[in-house]
Design a protein around this motif. Structure first.
Motif, PDB file in Angstrom:
ATOM      1  N   VAL A 248      32.927  45.755  39.875  1.00 15.74           N
ATOM      2  CA  VAL A 248      31.983  44.666  39.613  1.00 15.74           C
ATOM      3  C   VAL A 248      32.716  43.693  38.698  1.00 15.74           C
ATOM      4  CG1 VAL A 248      29.683  44.066  38.759  1.00 15.74           C
ATOM      5  CG2 VAL A 248      30.081  46.320  39.778  1.00 15.74           C
ATOM      6  N   ASP A 249      33.515  42.798  39.285  1.00 14.47           N
ATOM      7  CA  ASP A 249      34.435  42.006  38.456  1.00 14.47           C
ATOM      8  C   ASP A 249      34.602  40.558  38.898  1.00 14.47           C
ATOM      9  OD1 ASP A 249      35.918  42.214  40.771  1.00 14.47           O
ATOM     10  OD2 ASP A 249      37.771  42.798  39.765  1.00 14.47           O
ATOM     11  N   ASN A 250      33.737  40.075  39.794  1.00 16.20           N
ATOM     12  CA  ASN A 250      33.819  38.684  40.236  1.00 16.20           C
ATOM     13  C   ASN A 250      35.193  38.344  40.828  1.00 16.20           C
ATOM     14  OD1 ASN A 250      32.559  36.139  40.625  1.00 16.20           O
ATOM     15  ND2 ASN A 250      33.473  35.310  38.763  1.00 16.20           N
ATOM     16  N   GLY A 251      35.835  39.327  41.474  1.00 10.91           N
ATOM     17  CA  GLY A 251      37.094  39.079  42.150  1.00 10.91           C
ATOM     18  C   GLY A 251      38.340  39.197  41.292  1.00 10.91           C
TER      19      GLY A 251
ATOM     20  N   ARG B 164      25.372  63.512  43.388  1.00 11.80           N
ATOM     21  CA  ARG B 164      26.429  62.564  43.699  1.00 11.80           C
ATOM     22  C   ARG B 164      27.054  62.073  42.396  1.00 11.80           C
ATOM     23  NH1 ARG B 164      24.567  58.226  44.866  1.00 11.80           N
ATOM     24  NH2 ARG B 164      22.355  58.575  44.448  1.00 11.80           N
ATOM     25  N   CYS B 165      28.318  61.643  42.451  1.00  8.24           N
ATOM     26  CA  CYS B 165      28.996  61.148  41.251  1.00  8.24           C
ATOM     27  C   CYS B 165      29.896  59.979  41.637  1.00  8.24           C
ATOM     28  CB  CYS B 165      29.817  62.260  40.609  1.00  8.24           C
ATOM     29  SG  CYS B 165      30.597  61.793  39.043  1.00  8.24           S
ATOM     30  N   ASN B 166      29.672  58.835  41.006  1.00  7.41           N
ATOM     31  CA  ASN B 166      30.444  57.626  41.286  1.00  7.41           C
ATOM     32  C   ASN B 166      30.808  56.923  39.986  1.00  7.41           C
ATOM     33  OD1 ASN B 166      30.209  57.282  44.405  1.00  7.41           O
ATOM     34  ND2 ASN B 166      28.117  57.714  43.750  1.00  7.41           N
ATOM     35  N   SER B 167      31.798  56.057  40.053  1.00  3.72           N
ATOM     36  CA  SER B 167      32.207  55.296  38.872  1.00  3.72           C
ATOM     37  C   SER B 167      32.048  53.802  39.110  1.00  3.72           C
ATOM     38  CB  SER B 167      33.658  55.616  38.486  1.00  3.72           C
ATOM     39  OG  SER B 167      34.550  55.354  39.557  1.00  3.72           O
ATOM     40  N   ILE B 168      31.760  53.093  38.025  1.00  4.14           N
ATOM     41  CA  ILE B 168      31.661  51.630  38.060  1.00  4.14           C
ATOM     42  C   ILE B 168      32.801  51.062  37.231  1.00  4.14           C
ATOM     43  CG2 ILE B 168      30.298  49.634  37.329  1.00  4.14           C
ATOM     44  CD1 ILE B 168      27.789  51.181  37.991  1.00  4.14           C
ATOM     45  N   HIS B 169      33.453  50.053  37.788  1.00  2.00           N
ATOM     46  CA  HIS B 169      34.609  49.423  37.141  1.00  2.00           C
ATOM     47  C   HIS B 169      34.295  47.950  36.940  1.00  2.00           C
ATOM     48  CE1 HIS B 169      37.165  53.006  38.074  1.00  2.00           C
ATOM     49  NE2 HIS B 169      36.162  53.168  38.917  1.00  2.00           N
ATOM     50  N   ALA B 170      33.754  47.655  35.781  1.00  2.00           N
ATOM     51  CA  ALA B 170      33.328  46.286  35.492  1.00  2.00           C
ATOM     52  C   ALA B 170      34.481  45.465  34.928  1.00  2.00           C
ATOM     53  CB  ALA B 170      32.165  46.296  34.512  1.00  2.00           C
ATOM     54  N   GLY B 171      34.414  44.179  35.205  1.00  2.00           N
ATOM     55  CA  GLY B 171      35.316  43.230  34.576  1.00  2.00           C
ATOM     56  C   GLY B 171      34.725  42.811  33.243  1.00  2.00           C
TER      57      GLY B 171
ATOM     58  N   PRO C 234      31.825  30.872  38.710  1.00  2.00           N
ATOM     59  CA  PRO C 234      33.232  30.488  38.889  1.00  2.00           C
ATOM     60  C   PRO C 234      34.156  31.634  38.524  1.00  2.00           C
ATOM     61  CG  PRO C 234      32.321  29.509  36.891  1.00  2.00           C
ATOM     62  CD  PRO C 234      31.173  30.130  37.621  1.00  2.00           C
ATOM     63  N   PRO C 235      35.420  31.588  38.954  1.00  3.45           N
ATOM     64  CA  PRO C 235      36.345  32.711  38.754  1.00  3.45           C
ATOM     65  C   PRO C 235      36.526  33.137  37.303  1.00  3.45           C
ATOM     66  CG  PRO C 235      37.264  31.145  40.310  1.00  3.45           C
ATOM     67  CD  PRO C 235      36.038  30.497  39.739  1.00  3.45           C
ATOM     68  N   ASP C 236      36.469  32.205  36.360  1.00  3.43           N
ATOM     69  CA  ASP C 236      36.733  32.548  34.958  1.00  3.43           C
ATOM     70  C   ASP C 236      35.476  32.913  34.178  1.00  3.43           C
ATOM     71  OD1 ASP C 236      35.623  30.024  35.024  1.00  3.43           O
ATOM     72  OD2 ASP C 236      37.014  29.135  33.580  1.00  3.43           O
ATOM     73  N   ALA C 237      34.352  33.027  34.862  1.00  2.39           N
ATOM     74  CA  ALA C 237      33.094  33.319  34.172  1.00  2.39           C
ATOM     75  C   ALA C 237      33.003  34.783  33.772  1.00  2.39           C
ATOM     76  CB  ALA C 237      31.919  32.957  35.070  1.00  2.39           C
TER      77      ALA C 237
ATOM     78  N   LEU D 128      40.218  41.772  40.297  1.00  2.00           N
ATOM     79  CA  LEU D 128      41.290  42.593  40.871  1.00  2.00           C
ATOM     80  C   LEU D 128      41.893  41.947  42.101  1.00  2.00           C
ATOM     81  CD1 LEU D 128      39.990  46.272  40.572  1.00  2.00           C
ATOM     82  CD2 LEU D 128      41.589  45.046  39.109  1.00  2.00           C
ATOM     83  N   ALA D 129      41.070  41.307  42.898  1.00  2.18           N
ATOM     84  CA  ALA D 129      41.576  40.649  44.105  1.00  2.18           C
ATOM     85  C   ALA D 129      42.534  39.521  43.728  1.00  2.18           C
ATOM     86  CB  ALA D 129      40.417  40.100  44.929  1.00  2.18           C
ATOM     87  N   ARG D 130      42.183  38.784  42.677  1.00  4.49           N
ATOM     88  CA  ARG D 130      43.065  37.691  42.250  1.00  4.49           C
ATOM     89  C   ARG D 130      44.354  38.233  41.661  1.00  4.49           C
ATOM     90  NH1 ARG D 130      38.115  35.895  40.336  1.00  4.49           N
ATOM     91  NH2 ARG D 130      38.673  36.351  38.175  1.00  4.49           N
ATOM     92  N   ALA D 131      44.276  39.368  40.936  1.00 10.68           N
ATOM     93  CA  ALA D 131      45.474  39.963  40.339  1.00 10.68           C
ATOM     94  C   ALA D 131      46.435  40.446  41.392  1.00 10.68           C
ATOM     95  CB  ALA D 131      45.076  41.113  39.420  1.00 10.68           C
ATOM     96  N   ALA D 132      45.918  40.839  42.550  1.00 12.30           N
ATOM     97  CA  ALA D 132      46.773  41.381  43.613  1.00 12.30           C
ATOM     98  C   ALA D 132      47.352  40.284  44.507  1.00 12.30           C
ATOM     99  CB  ALA D 132      45.961  42.344  44.473  1.00 12.30           C
ATOM    100  N   SER D 133      46.864  39.056  44.362  1.00 21.74           N
ATOM    101  CA  SER D 133      47.301  37.983  45.266  1.00 21.74           C
ATOM    102  C   SER D 133      48.564  37.297  44.759  1.00 21.74           C
ATOM    103  CB  SER D 133      46.189  36.964  45.418  1.00 21.74           C
ATOM    104  OG  SER D 133      45.904  36.332  44.188  1.00 21.74           O
TER     105      SER D 133
END
Length: 255
Positions: free
Chosen positions: A245-248, A178-185, A213-216, A250-255
């Motif tokens: 793995v970014d504590n949200g 198997r092959c997967n990627s991790i995208h960390a913040g 918290p969001p900025d951590a 990308l979700a905040r960037a898209a909002s």
């Protein structure tokens, strides 16, 4: 305990930061771990710190001959390979206009070509495993424009794309890989400290448990836990996928 019992793992860029945390956790969960890095002093210290089951190998991931040597060393010492964590990375501060060709080539040599070479030469051993896993360390930079980290972003985007192609290739070839990627913040590591201009400061104290918290910033263990899952047989139905793995962030960037 024992989630990767009996498996043999290679973690590149394991002298510090994320790679060191990955290697430590995999060893704690039963794997025999080979740590590789260009920083021999820190790499040997990391292997010594982990203790039994950890071995350091000096390794430049951008050198194809070095990959051939590393795989031969692992095969001779352990008989095979079950887990490959392509973690080695570098970061440079330069926009598309400021980035020199030499800087761009260096970043991609380590993080794009290094991942390609790891997968290419690693598959010789991995496809002989009963159940193998490749974990490629990408970044949220592959999803968001970071012009000040231009070369880094380009390399991590290549890792994201290569991962999916490798996963499909392994399935189509009938390989048990198997092959997967991790995208960390942003994780509190020497690389992030450098990128944020904090190399002369003590690392931030970040709780190892609980909601942040969001900025951590995250801790290396936040990423290592994902590496362990993907390396284990628990993830047998997971391949060709990107894990953020970014504590949200990308979700905040898209909002």
């Amino acid at each position: 305990m024992g989630r990767v019992d009996g498996k043999v793992a290679l973690v590149t860029g394991a002298a510090s930061g994320l790679g060191r945390a990955d290697a430590r956790l995999l060893a704690a969960e039963g794997a025999r771990v080979f740590l590789s890095d260009v920083n021999e002093d820190q790499g040997r210290a990391a292997a010594k710190d982990i203790g039994t089951g950890a071995t350091f190998i000096a390794h430049d991931v951008g050198d194809e001959a070095a990959w051939v040597r590393v795989m031969a060393t692992i095969e001779d010492a352990a008989g095979g390979l079950d887990i490959l964590v392509n973690n080695a990375g570098v970061v440079q501060l330069a926009s598309p206009e400021d980035c020199t060709l030499a800087d761009f080539q260096f970043a991609n040599r380590v993080m794009s070509e290094g991942v390609f070479l790891g997968c290419k030469h690693g598959l010789r051993l991995l496809k002989k495993s009963a159940a193998a896993s490749i974990v490629n360390m990408s970044s949220v930079a592959s999803h968001i424009g970071y012009p000040v980290f231009f070369a880094y972003t380009a390399a991590k985007g290549a890792v994201r794309a290569m991962t999916k192609s490798i996963a499909v290739h392994c399935q189509a070839s009938g390989y048990p890989v198997r092959c997967n990627s991790i995208h960390a913040g942003a994780i509190e590591t020497p690389m992030v400290q450098f990128a944020q201009g904090r190399t002369d400061e003590a690392p931030q104290a970040i709780p190892e448990s609980g909601i942040l918290p969001p900025d951590a910033l995250g801790t290396p263990s936040d990423v290592a836990n994902m590496v362990l899952y993907l390396a284990s047989d628990e993830a047998r139905f997971v391949t060709g996928t990107e894990f953020v793995v970014d504590n949200g962030m990308l979700a905040r960037a898209a909002s």
